[in-house]
Motif scaffolding. Sequence first.
Motif, PDB file in Angstrom:
ATOM      1  N   THR A 134     -53.859 -30.240  20.454  1.00 31.36           N
ATOM      2  CA  THR A 134     -52.695 -30.181  21.351  1.00 31.36           C
ATOM      3  C   THR A 134     -52.870 -29.036  22.361  1.00 31.36           C
ATOM      4  OG1 THR A 134     -51.619 -28.952  19.576  1.00 31.36           O
ATOM      5  CG2 THR A 134     -50.969 -31.239  19.856  1.00 31.36           C
ATOM      6  N   SER A 137     -45.922 -26.752  22.973  1.00 35.59           N
ATOM      7  CA  SER A 137     -44.766 -27.341  22.286  1.00 35.59           C
ATOM      8  C   SER A 137     -44.357 -28.656  22.952  1.00 35.59           C
ATOM      9  CB  SER A 137     -43.600 -26.361  22.264  1.00 35.59           C
ATOM     10  OG  SER A 137     -43.309 -25.986  23.579  1.00 35.59           O
ATOM     11  N   LYS A 141     -46.706 -31.301  21.699  1.00 39.36           N
ATOM     12  CA  LYS A 141     -46.346 -31.652  20.312  1.00 39.36           C
ATOM     13  C   LYS A 141     -45.126 -32.562  20.293  1.00 39.36           C
ATOM     14  CE  LYS A 141     -48.234 -27.633  17.940  1.00 39.36           C
ATOM     15  NZ  LYS A 141     -47.942 -26.296  17.438  1.00 39.36           N
ATOM     16  N   HIS A 195     -52.450 -30.832  11.439  1.00 37.83           N
ATOM     17  CA  HIS A 195     -52.547 -30.631  12.896  1.00 37.83           C
ATOM     18  C   HIS A 195     -52.639 -31.973  13.616  1.00 37.83           C
ATOM     19  CE1 HIS A 195     -52.935 -26.359  12.431  1.00 37.83           C
ATOM     20  NE2 HIS A 195     -53.910 -26.534  11.554  1.00 37.83           N
ATOM     21  N   ARG A 196     -51.988 -32.007  14.789  1.00 40.08           N
ATOM     22  CA  ARG A 196     -52.036 -33.243  15.570  1.00 40.08           C
ATOM     23  C   ARG A 196     -53.354 -33.275  16.333  1.00 40.08           C
ATOM     24  NH1 ARG A 196     -47.657 -30.428  15.732  1.00 40.08           N
ATOM     25  NH2 ARG A 196     -45.579 -31.295  15.360  1.00 40.08           N
TER      26      ARG A 196
END
Length: 311
Positions: A13, A25, A28, A45-46
Amino acid sequence: MAQPLWSTKYLSTAQVAQALGVGVSTVKRWVDEGLLPANRTPGGHRKLLLADVLRLLRSGQLPGVDITALGAADLPSTERLRRRLTEALERGDARTVQRIVLGSYRSGLALEVLADEVVAPAMHQIGHDWEAGRLDVYEEHRGTQAIAAALFALKALLEKTALRSMPVALGGAPEGDWTLLPSLLAELILMDLGWKVVNLGPNTPLASFRKAITEIRPKLVWISASHGLESPAVQEQLLRLAEEVEQRRSTVIFGGRGFVPEFQQRLGPGKFGRCLADLAHLAKSLHPLPARPRRGRPPKKARRRRNPSTS
Ligand code: B12
């Protein structure tokens, strides 16, 4: 030299945030709201697929984006790509052909540009070299196989990132036309634009086109012909098919050098495309890609539109 990011396929991200010029953010949140599909690592985690990020970039909805941070800065000009592709096709170097096709896509080159400005002129050059006796027919066939294999590899990549709830497009080449590439390229372009595509491929009888259209009810139909369709009877049948498609409130577009100028005139405005960018333009007008994400919360509509692939 640092490895281009696209060679890693997945982005964090933070990498996406830097490239798009937004906060981590925000990225996300886009993931959590389903605007950008992502996977999660075992640690939670993305991880985003570069192809998904590039799809947003290619849609032109993200002004001020630093695409170099995505490793696309070294994208050569289409002229250079065309020359490299032609040489690789003529040598029968299938690995290089695949590298050029997949690399161009991952670097953010729009697929219609790849089709019209790289693949088509490279194939035309091969046709000229064959006509001039510089290439044997086996070399032309070997080159066609190599580019087809690379495009099928790209199709496999696109299938992994296909959008959900897509409109349907259907197309192919009429009976007697064995040319594979224009419809395969049309298929990839439409997939990348968020369509579900039914490609009937070469040599499809018009009666079968009609049956497929009745049963599948596509929103868009394309018909590509590369070899002269001079027969008035066939032209009549195609015009009738076009009328039938429109009666179903679908849109039809014809393209390819096989459609003689008289036929193009009889079709009327807007129904003949000179290049695959015309098909892309039409497809975008019928089905625009998801709206540009705003900074902050994405619109509710977008949240409903895509299901996040997060685990
Ligand atoms: C590869 C090839 C073949 C292969 C095809 C293999 C395969 N399975 O795909 C094979 C060996 C089968 C073949 C056979 C023949 N071929 Co041939 N072939 C070619 C070649 C070299 C490349 C075609 C190609 O794939 N081009 C790549 C595509 C992407 O480019 P494109 O077709 O120009 O398409 C662009 C636009 O037209 C447009 N477009 C195309 N479709 C669509 C659709 C829509 C909706 C839109 C909007 C736009 C659009 O966008 C595309 C991208 O910019 C061309 C040379 C050339 N100049 O194109 C000759 C060419 C098409 N062949 C030709 C000929 C004469 C033949 C044969 C009759 C030869 C023979 N005597 O047997 C046979 C006919 C076979 C048949 N009936 O199908 C001629 C056609 C002339 C004409 N207008 O009729 C060409 C132009 C060669 C030449 N200069 O004479 N061929």
